[in-house]
Design an enzyme around this catalytic site. Sequence first.
Site, PDB file in Angstrom:
ATOM      1  N   CYS A  37      -0.515   3.983   2.115  1.00  0.00           N
ATOM      2  CA  CYS A  37      -0.430   3.653   3.483  1.00  0.00           C
ATOM      3  C   CYS A  37       1.190   4.070   4.072  1.00  0.00           C
ATOM      4  O   CYS A  37       1.419   4.795   5.006  1.00  0.00           O
ATOM      5  CB  CYS A  37      -0.700   2.407   3.904  1.00  0.00           C
ATOM      6  SG  CYS A  37      -2.182   1.710   3.582  1.00  0.00           S
ATOM      7  N   ASP A  38       2.094   3.779   3.070  1.00  0.00           N
ATOM      8  CA  ASP A  38       3.497   3.683   3.514  1.00  0.00           C
ATOM      9  C   ASP A  38       4.380   4.258   2.734  1.00  0.00           C
ATOM     10  O   ASP A  38       5.536   4.568   3.124  1.00  0.00           O
ATOM     11  CB  ASP A  38       4.060   2.127   3.661  1.00  0.00           C
ATOM     12  CG  ASP A  38       3.097   1.493   4.565  1.00  0.00           C
ATOM     13  OD1 ASP A  38       2.655   1.850   5.488  1.00  0.00           O
ATOM     14  OD2 ASP A  38       2.959   0.002   4.224  1.00  0.00           O
ATOM     15  N   CYS A  60       0.729  -1.054   0.202  1.00  0.00           N
ATOM     16  CA  CYS A  60       0.193   0.171   0.061  1.00  0.00           C
ATOM     17  C   CYS A  60       0.880   1.194   0.004  1.00  0.00           C
ATOM     18  O   CYS A  60       1.287   1.711   0.857  1.00  0.00           O
ATOM     19  CB  CYS A  60      -0.969   0.049   1.058  1.00  0.00           C
ATOM     20  SG  CYS A  60      -1.847   1.506   1.368  1.00  0.00           S
TER      21      CYS A  60
END
Length: 329
Positions: free
Chosen positions: A153-154, A150
């Site tokens: 997300c990261d 992701c």
Amino acid sequence: MRSLDGAKDQQGTVMATHTTKMLIIGSGPAGLSAAIYGARAGMQPIVVQGLQPGGQLTITTDVENYPGFRDVIQGPWLMQEMQAQAEHVGTRMLWDTIVSVDMSGSPFRAIGDGGDIYEGDTLVIATGAQAKWLGASGEQEFSGKGVSACATCDGFFYRGKKVVVIGGGNTAVEEALYLTNHSQDVTLIHRRDSLRAEKILQDRLFAHPNIKVLWNKAVERFVGEGGLTGVELKDTVTGETMVEPADGAFVAIGHAPATELFRGKLELDSSGYIIVEPGTPKTAIPGVFACGDVMDHTYRQAVTAAGTGCMAALDAERYLATKEFAARG
């Protein structure tokens, strides 16, 4: 809500029957948010937690984009707090895995793998989706230490670093483009000589000065010591191998929604996601709602999952109120 003696299994053991106004299958951000709102509305929800209680966030370490926390928090801690909040306001959490469902009429019925029966006047499906992984050596070893599924997300954790994206569809191209917000050195790795992504996305990718593409390259393994340092690739045409240096690698080959239970019972799209009425969590069956990643193949974020969980609970409460009003004549 009540638990009753139910049917007996083949060994003669009496199975329990659990009844509630709102039955929730799945315990990630969507399911627990639905539980919190449902409990506050007096629906005494039951959450059947499934194989991965807490959902994908329980295997995520640093979370920096969930609203309300200025510092980085841990995914498992966030889900523990959500569960504690849901229980505090009146949710009953049950450990079981649902193996079959009957949505032919209310109350909706689900059967656990131990034979217990769960009945709900409404049903909220929050079974989520799982990222597809390559299965290459080192992939799980470096998960959270350089390997992710992701970018949204990261990606923030790789500011100014070299990153690679693996895949050739819309998700891979979108993630590569997104990562240019954080990195000046993004490489897309694809095992074929052409992309499957939409042409407009491909045009944006090829025009971006900070993205390069490695064609006909399959990932053999992820390499590093303590953290990721590179990706070993094999040329699918010549068979030659090479190591592409990388601080971060994002596997973007799609997601698989957990919808096997509902095939033939609810309408699914071509990728297996539950189809809902646009802008709502309502399925084609009145009283059955779907929320979170099981119906969202676009955003797939904890905060959007929580939002649709809230929507599912509110719509479930309105559905029951309307039904009870009509029954009174």
